[in-house]
Motif scaffolding. Sequence first.
Motif, PDB file in Angstrom:
ATOM      1  N   ASN A 311       0.806  -1.223   0.000  1.00  0.00           N
ATOM      2  CA  ASN A 311       0.000   0.000   0.000  1.00  0.00           C
ATOM      3  C   ASN A 311       0.835   1.267   0.000  1.00  0.00           C
ATOM      4  OD1 ASN A 311      -1.860  -2.115   0.664  1.00  0.00           O
ATOM      5  ND2 ASN A 311      -3.258  -0.569   1.469  1.00  0.00           N
ATOM      6  N   ILE A 312       1.893   1.301   0.809  1.00  0.00           N
ATOM      7  CA  ILE A 312       2.681   2.527   0.933  1.00  0.00           C
ATOM      8  C   ILE A 312       3.368   2.853  -0.389  1.00  0.00           C
ATOM      9  CG2 ILE A 312       4.577   3.648   2.147  1.00  0.00           C
ATOM     10  CD1 ILE A 312       2.047   3.212   3.821  1.00  0.00           C
ATOM     11  N   THR A 313       3.932   1.844  -1.033  1.00  0.00           N
ATOM     12  CA  THR A 313       4.574   2.066  -2.331  1.00  0.00           C
ATOM     13  C   THR A 313       3.555   2.537  -3.368  1.00  0.00           C
ATOM     14  OG1 THR A 313       6.254   0.391  -1.873  1.00  0.00           O
ATOM     15  CG2 THR A 313       5.899   0.989  -4.183  1.00  0.00           C
ATOM     16  N   SER A 314       2.378   1.916  -3.357  1.00  0.00           N
ATOM     17  CA  SER A 314       1.340   2.293  -4.315  1.00  0.00           C
ATOM     18  C   SER A 314       0.883   3.728  -4.105  1.00  0.00           C
ATOM     19  CB  SER A 314       0.144   1.346  -4.188  1.00  0.00           C
ATOM     20  OG  SER A 314       0.525   0.014  -4.442  1.00  0.00           O
ATOM     21  N   LEU A 315       0.702   4.122  -2.847  1.00  0.00           N
ATOM     22  CA  LEU A 315       0.323   5.504  -2.544  1.00  0.00           C
ATOM     23  C   LEU A 315       1.416   6.472  -2.972  1.00  0.00           C
ATOM     24  CD1 LEU A 315      -1.331   5.043   0.977  1.00  0.00           C
ATOM     25  CD2 LEU A 315      -2.478   5.845  -1.096  1.00  0.00           C
ATOM     26  N   SER A 316       2.679   6.070  -2.808  1.00  0.00           N
ATOM     27  CA  SER A 316       3.796   6.928  -3.204  1.00  0.00           C
ATOM     28  C   SER A 316       3.789   7.175  -4.712  1.00  0.00           C
ATOM     29  CB  SER A 316       5.126   6.293  -2.783  1.00  0.00           C
ATOM     30  OG  SER A 316       5.209   6.157  -1.380  1.00  0.00           O
ATOM     31  N   VAL A 317       3.526   6.128  -5.479  1.00  0.00           N
ATOM     32  CA  VAL A 317       3.443   6.273  -6.934  1.00  0.00           C
ATOM     33  C   VAL A 317       2.320   7.239  -7.305  1.00  0.00           C
ATOM     34  CG1 VAL A 317       2.899   5.070  -9.080  1.00  0.00           C
ATOM     35  CG2 VAL A 317       4.451   4.020  -7.418  1.00  0.00           C
ATOM     36  N   ALA A 318       1.176   7.081  -6.635  1.00  0.00           N
ATOM     37  CA  ALA A 318       0.045   7.976  -6.910  1.00  0.00           C
ATOM     38  C   ALA A 318       0.401   9.425  -6.615  1.00  0.00           C
ATOM     39  CB  ALA A 318      -1.167   7.549  -6.080  1.00  0.00           C
ATOM     40  N   LEU A 319       1.117   9.673  -5.529  1.00  0.00           N
ATOM     41  CA  LEU A 319       1.482  11.042  -5.166  1.00  0.00           C
ATOM     42  C   LEU A 319       2.485  11.650  -6.139  1.00  0.00           C
ATOM     43  CD1 LEU A 319       1.668  10.792  -1.262  1.00  0.00           C
ATOM     44  CD2 LEU A 319      -0.027  12.011  -2.638  1.00  0.00           C
ATOM     45  N   VAL A 320       3.403  10.832  -6.650  1.00  0.00           N
ATOM     46  CA  VAL A 320       4.331  11.335  -7.671  1.00  0.00           C
ATOM     47  C   VAL A 320       3.538  11.809  -8.896  1.00  0.00           C
ATOM     48  CG1 VAL A 320       6.135  10.666  -9.302  1.00  0.00           C
ATOM     49  CG2 VAL A 320       6.295   9.945  -6.914  1.00  0.00           C
ATOM     50  N   ILE A 321       2.523  11.026  -9.275  1.00  0.00           N
ATOM     51  CA  ILE A 321       1.685  11.417 -10.409  1.00  0.00           C
ATOM     52  C   ILE A 321       0.924  12.702 -10.094  1.00  0.00           C
ATOM     53  CG2 ILE A 321      -0.257  10.725 -11.879  1.00  0.00           C
ATOM     54  CD1 ILE A 321       0.635   7.814 -11.444  1.00  0.00           C
ATOM     55  N   TRP A 322       0.427  12.832  -8.851  1.00  0.00           N
ATOM     56  CA  TRP A 322      -0.287  14.056  -8.455  1.00  0.00           C
ATOM     57  C   TRP A 322       0.621  15.290  -8.571  1.00  0.00           C
ATOM     58  CZ3 TRP A 322      -5.165  15.156  -8.132  1.00  0.00           C
ATOM     59  CH2 TRP A 322      -6.105  14.188  -7.784  1.00  0.00           C
ATOM     60  N   VAL A 323       1.878  15.147  -8.200  1.00  0.00           N
ATOM     61  CA  VAL A 323       2.819  16.271  -8.329  1.00  0.00           C
ATOM     62  C   VAL A 323       2.939  16.665  -9.801  1.00  0.00           C
ATOM     63  CG1 VAL A 323       5.217  17.000  -8.054  1.00  0.00           C
ATOM     64  CG2 VAL A 323       4.106  15.676  -6.241  1.00  0.00           C
ATOM     65  N   GLY A 324       3.053  15.656 -10.672  1.00  0.00           N
ATOM     66  CA  GLY A 324       3.120  15.933 -12.104  1.00  0.00           C
ATOM     67  C   GLY A 324       1.868  16.623 -12.611  1.00  0.00           C
ATOM     68  N   VAL A 325       0.700  16.243 -12.086  1.00  0.00           N
ATOM     69  CA  VAL A 325      -0.563  16.881 -12.459  1.00  0.00           C
ATOM     70  C   VAL A 325      -0.530  18.367 -12.120  1.00  0.00           C
ATOM     71  CG1 VAL A 325      -3.007  17.061 -11.827  1.00  0.00           C
ATOM     72  CG2 VAL A 325      -2.015  14.825 -12.359  1.00  0.00           C
ATOM     73  N   CYS A 326      -0.037  18.706 -10.933  1.00  0.00           N
ATOM     74  CA  CYS A 326       0.022  20.116 -10.515  1.00  0.00           C
ATOM     75  C   CYS A 326       0.953  20.915 -11.416  1.00  0.00           C
ATOM     76  CB  CYS A 326       0.479  20.207  -9.058  1.00  0.00           C
ATOM     77  SG  CYS A 326      -0.737  19.623  -7.868  1.00  0.00           S
ATOM     78  N   VAL A 327       2.096  20.338 -11.740  1.00  0.00           N
ATOM     79  CA  VAL A 327       3.039  21.030 -12.625  1.00  0.00           C
ATOM     80  C   VAL A 327       2.393  21.280 -13.984  1.00  0.00           C
ATOM     81  CG1 VAL A 327       5.239  20.859 -13.847  1.00  0.00           C
ATOM     82  CG2 VAL A 327       5.077  20.109 -11.464  1.00  0.00           C
ATOM     83  N   GLY A 328       1.745  20.233 -14.521  1.00  0.00           N
ATOM     84  CA  GLY A 328       1.104  20.381 -15.824  1.00  0.00           C
ATOM     85  C   GLY A 328      -0.054  21.358 -15.799  1.00  0.00           C
ATOM     86  N   ALA A 329      -0.864  21.317 -14.716  1.00  0.00           N
ATOM     87  CA  ALA A 329      -2.053  22.171 -14.633  1.00  0.00           C
ATOM     88  C   ALA A 329      -1.690  23.657 -14.636  1.00  0.00           C
ATOM     89  CB  ALA A 329      -2.851  21.832 -13.384  1.00  0.00           C
ATOM     90  N   TYR A 330      -0.528  24.006 -14.104  1.00  0.00           N
ATOM     91  CA  TYR A 330      -0.138  25.418 -14.052  1.00  0.00           C
ATOM     92  C   TYR A 330       0.070  25.987 -15.454  1.00  0.00           C
ATOM     93  CZ  TYR A 330       2.286  29.715 -12.846  1.00  0.00           C
ATOM     94  OH  TYR A 330       2.648  31.040 -12.741  1.00  0.00           O
ATOM     95  N   PHE A 331       0.490  25.138 -16.383  1.00  0.00           N
ATOM     96  CA  PHE A 331       0.860  25.633 -17.712  1.00  0.00           C
ATOM     97  C   PHE A 331      -0.224  25.439 -18.770  1.00  0.00           C
ATOM     98  CE2 PHE A 331       4.938  24.728 -15.641  1.00  0.00           C
ATOM     99  CZ  PHE A 331       5.592  25.937 -15.837  1.00  0.00           C
ATOM    100  N   ILE A 332      -1.305  24.713 -18.444  1.00  0.00           N
ATOM    101  CA  ILE A 332      -2.306  24.440 -19.478  1.00  0.00           C
ATOM    102  C   ILE A 332      -3.256  25.623 -19.670  1.00  0.00           C
ATOM    103  CG2 ILE A 332      -2.191  21.964 -19.044  1.00  0.00           C
ATOM    104  CD1 ILE A 332      -4.888  22.187 -17.606  1.00  0.00           C
TER     105      ILE A 332
END
Length: 432
Positions: A311-332
């Motif tokens: 679970n912890i590893t899976s949640l970590s992967v999800a959070l890395v993706i969330w960080v990428g979402v925030c970076v992308g959302a700022y520029f769209i």
Amino acid sequence: MEKGNPKTINAWTFYDWANSAYPLVITTAIFPMYYEAVTTTTLASGEVSDVVTFLGHQFKNTELYSYASSLSFLIVAFISPILSGIADYIDNKMMFLKFFCYMGAISCGALFFFDEKALEFSMIPVMTASVGFWGSIVFYNSYLPIIAEPKDHDRISAKGYSLGYLGSSILLIGNLVGIMVFGMPAKYAFLSVALWWIGFSQITYARLPRNIGNSPEKEDHIIWRGWRELKKVGAEIKGLKRIKSYLIAFFVYSMGVQTVMLMATLFAAKEINWGEDSAAKTGLIVSVLIIQFIAIGGSYFFSWFSKKAGNITSLSVALVIWVGVCVGAYFIHEPIEFYIIAAIVGFVMGGIQSLSRSTYSKLLPETKDHASYFSFYDVLEKLGIVIGTFSFGFIEGVTGGMRNSIFALGAFFIVGLLLLWRVPKQKVIEGV
């Protein structure tokens, strides 16, 4: 009571089908667009204004909406420990689950009478609907460790969220057909949520146990028993290093997750170049449906992935993706870019929600006070959302743009990820 009974588990998951009409139709799709439309005015000069007056003060309409959301979560954070303590005391979680369900559903129906010229009154059902939904979730979640073994929590939690995404999407599509094809006023969608929520929740009520035989010894002053229980749970968690570390991380990253869910539609309405007004509405609905259907697959994917990696590893992967979402959302700025971001959000949204709930239930010690433990979890989540939504609205109010608020969300995900990595890795609980 017997754990693993398929009929009981199916009844439990079906409450997700019933209540998910609220977060989709009311907080994500139709009501935010309705609210944004009726609170935006065209001045005599031809300029469009999104400023509203509330209690004699002026706010941006989305800023006011975020503050109302923050207040509703603060109310839930205060009252849920009191009611959870009473629920454990009288051994009747069902009574409170029904109370908050009906409060939330009736409040959704009351949004039919929303009047932008009387915001002081109109914002009340906006807040009480939120209190009803999130208040019921406390008692709903507390049933999970009672009805199922820890090894099944990920799968059952994912099934609940998936049913919620599917059921609410069906209701949303039905409302959209009524609005776009038959000219139904949008406010009738709010009545449909009330009927859907109350109607389908009866399936859950018919199967879930009202009493589980774990009522503690009677005592005086039961009103404040919940806060004493919360303090007791907090003291117990201090001695449980793994669950304490997890809850700290959850507190931080949930600030970002729930704020995205609450504010994404309003962000898209203001910050994306949709062109014609009708194109904007269609585009927003398309993006919402993309999120919903991809979230179903995301829930099951992360449930499967958690069995492989934990679970912890899976949640970590999800959070890395969330960080990428925030970076992308700022520029769209363009619709196609937003659709791509929406698809990614849908994929990780279902996964992180279902895994967060099931991870906590797995880490719980042997206890009879399930409602109190989930109340502690709920208080942390709600306080996190208060900080998240308030920060989002405050930054917009100060800087004049919602895009700047993305920095706060990105920070929540990054810090949450770093804290999650500090959770001890020994496999004390199978699969975590």
